[in-house]
Design an enzyme around this catalytic site. Structure first.
Site, PDB file in Angstrom:
ATOM      1  N   GLN A 114       8.421   3.427 -70.933  1.00 44.65           N
ATOM      2  CA  GLN A 114       7.586   2.272 -71.269  1.00 44.65           C
ATOM      3  C   GLN A 114       6.224   2.736 -71.723  1.00 44.65           C
ATOM      4  O   GLN A 114       5.821   3.843 -71.384  1.00 44.65           O
ATOM      5  CB  GLN A 114       7.454   1.325 -70.057  1.00 44.65           C
ATOM      6  N   HIS A 136       9.648   6.929 -57.670  1.00 45.94           N
ATOM      7  CA  HIS A 136       9.997   6.680 -59.076  1.00 45.94           C
ATOM      8  C   HIS A 136      10.167   7.962 -59.891  1.00 45.94           C
ATOM      9  O   HIS A 136      11.171   8.157 -60.577  1.00 45.94           O
ATOM     10  CB  HIS A 136       8.934   5.816 -59.746  1.00 45.94           C
ATOM     11  N   LYS A 193      -3.883   6.732 -61.725  1.00 47.80           N
ATOM     12  CA  LYS A 193      -4.479   5.423 -62.014  1.00 47.80           C
ATOM     13  C   LYS A 193      -5.744   5.630 -62.822  1.00 47.80           C
ATOM     14  O   LYS A 193      -6.321   6.717 -62.820  1.00 47.80           O
ATOM     15  CB  LYS A 193      -4.852   4.736 -60.709  1.00 47.80           C
TER      16      LYS A 193
END
Ligand code: NAG
Length: 508
Positions: free
Chosen positions: A385, A259, A351
């Site tokens: 986003q 990505h 994360k």
């Protein structure tokens, strides 16, 4: 709808390629990806009349269940604010079928082919309407046997066949090459669509438009004016009991090699000769080939640890107690060409961080001269986003009596700017692209090879040397060493990096 001419064009594209008929076969239909992404995307396409008139969807997986049970599973993830939602769901389910079968036995593939052929005959499809799309929502272990079973028994002999594949595409250069070879033996490159769903995101698609349709940006887009580029993907959650899969891959393989690198190639590539998919992919490959393999010095790894009642990565029962798997990484990539000489591309992902966001931050050089000293740098941000936005930090005279400058922004926040904004889900636009036969937003084989070449030496180094990741508390910004690490590359953390658009108060 504001873009009705665009939708008409897309529908025409679909029709001219599919000729009014298609069967979409979703392999791994009982899995998470199919339920949460593939079927909702197919439903959205159905609802918006993008599917050809004669469309059928066949779910295939090992789980034994009947069609009702399958429908129940699919429905739980279908959402829309359409007043006719319930009716649309009912209509959608009437074209959704389910076939249970094994992945490694010929007789099941023959059965599936028979099922699809029967559907085609029932719809009285003409030869050119018997298009088949295989959507592989599958774990890598069964990938090749399924692809060969499909090729041998279910391949559409009469019209087009397309194969949609999801990551992971191997674990390093060698395994990726092996996978590419296996697929190449079965399907032609133009039949294969490798999804990187970041390429379906609105702001990712906007990068090319912004760069190449604005005179103010094109000339500034190089090492003379740009100081550094940061591409960041933050997730708020840890693995929370689902670390088994993640632990095999780690954050670099999970989101960076694919990505973030895709976003980077769109930012860094040269102007393509046209907007044709191969022209775009040619430029992406070219720039990736200019990127040097990442060195250990240019990397910082982290693993989250317990923080209050939030568990650490190693507290996850599905993760080995001595795992050295990185859940955070900051990697610096260097593009060795004239345009980008000495400009660091800093890719960061993690994360269990303080917030969830994906953005691209282009930091310009410090202003020379002394007319306005010490004004902050300009920064152009693409927020992928949440909440699509593009904004530019710039210096502006503080309004009123003051002659000081203040930092402010030119702000394009989509939801404020565009009325009736409806941004389709990435998977929705990508499946639409498959039906249109447009490869622009999919990853070509040579692109994958170029990508793995950049990451493989580092990944092998980390594994062979058993590099220990730096601990960072769950919910923090990452390892303590991060600020020092990025400073090394000249990155300034601007005062309001997590700016939430308050109206600015003027100082007296
Ligand atoms: C960057 O672009 C400017 C023109 O806009 C040019 O003068 C300069 O030489 C370019 N620098 C590089 C490193 O390509």
């Amino acid at each position: 709808m504001p873009d009705s001419s665009a939708t008409t064009k897309l529908k025409n594209d679909v029709d001219s390629r599919m000729k009014g008929g298609v069967t979409i076969i979703v392999l791994g239909a009982s899995g998470d990806l199919a339920k949460k992404k593939t079927f909702p995307a197919l439903f959205a396409l159905f609802r918006n009349n993008f599917l050809p008139e004669h469309s059928q969807i066949v779910g295939y997986a090992r789980t034994k269940m009947d069609c009702d049970e399958f429908h129940k599973r699919v429905v739980s993830h279908l959402k829309s604010d359409d007043p006719a939602h319930d009716q649309k769901v009912k209509d959608f389910l009437s074209i959704c079928h389910y076939v249970a079968g094994q992945y490694d036995q010929e007789e099941y593939w023959e059965k599936l082919d028979q099922y699809v052929t029967d559907l085609e005959n029932k719809e009285s499809l003409k030869k050119e309407q018997k298009n088949r799309i295989f959507y592989m929502a599958l774990p890598p272990s069964v990938f090749v046997p399924v692809a060969s079973g499909l090729r041998k028994h279910v391949y559409g002999k009469e019209a087009t066949t397309s194969v949609v594949i999801e990551k992971p595409f191997g674990k390093d250069l060698e395994s990726c090459n092996a996978l590419l070879e296996d697929i190449k033996r079965l399907f032609k490159e133009e039949e294969v669509y490798r999804i990187d769903h970041y390429l379906g995101k609105e702001l990712a698609k906007n990068i090319m438009s912004v760069r190449f349709s604005n005179m103010i940006f094109s000339p500034l887009w190089n090492a003379t004016h740009i100081d550094s580029i940061q591409i960041t993907l933050k997730e708020k959650f840890g693995t929370e009991g689902r670390g088994g899969y993640f632990n095999e891959f780690g954050i670099i393989r999970d989101v960076m090699q694919n990505h973030l690198l895709q976003l980077m190639s769109l930012v860094a590539m040269e102007r393509p000769i046209s907007r044709d998919s191969e022209a775009i992919r040619d430029e992406k490959v070219k720039v990736l080939r200019c990127v040097k393999p990442i060195t250990a010095e240019d990397s910082l790894l982290g693993q989250y640890v317990k923080n209050g009642d939030k568990p650490g990565y190693l507290d996850d029962d599905t993760v080995p107690k001595d795992s050295l798997c990185a859940t955070f990484a900051a990697l610096v990539l260097w593009v060795d060409n004239e345009r980008w000489a000495n400009v660091p591309f800093i890719l960061k992902a993690g994360k269990a961080l303080d917030t969830a966001k994906v953005d691209i931050r282009i930091q310009f050089k410090k202003l020379p001269g002394s007319l306005f000293c010490n004004v902050p740098r300009n920064e152009l941000v693409f927020r992928v986003q949440p909440g699509e936005a593009m904004y530019m930090k710039f210096n502006n005279k503080s309004p009123g009596f003051s002659d000081e400058t203040m930092i402010t922004e030119l702000d394009l926040t989509y939801e404020n700017r565009y009325k009736n904004l409806k941004i389709p889900e990435a998977y929705e636009t990508l499946i639409l692209d498959v039906m249109r036969g447009d490869h622009s937003n999919f990853v070509r084989d040579d692109e994958l090879v170029a990508a793995w070449r950049i990451f493989t030496p580092l990944l092998h180094h980390i594994e062979n040397e058993k590099i220990k990741p730096e601990p960072y508390p769950y919910g923090s910004r990452g390892p303590d060493k991060l600020d020092k690490f990025v400073k090394k590359y000249g990155v300034e953390r601007l005062a309001h990096e997590n700016y939430q658009w308050p109206l600015q108060k003027l100082e007296d």
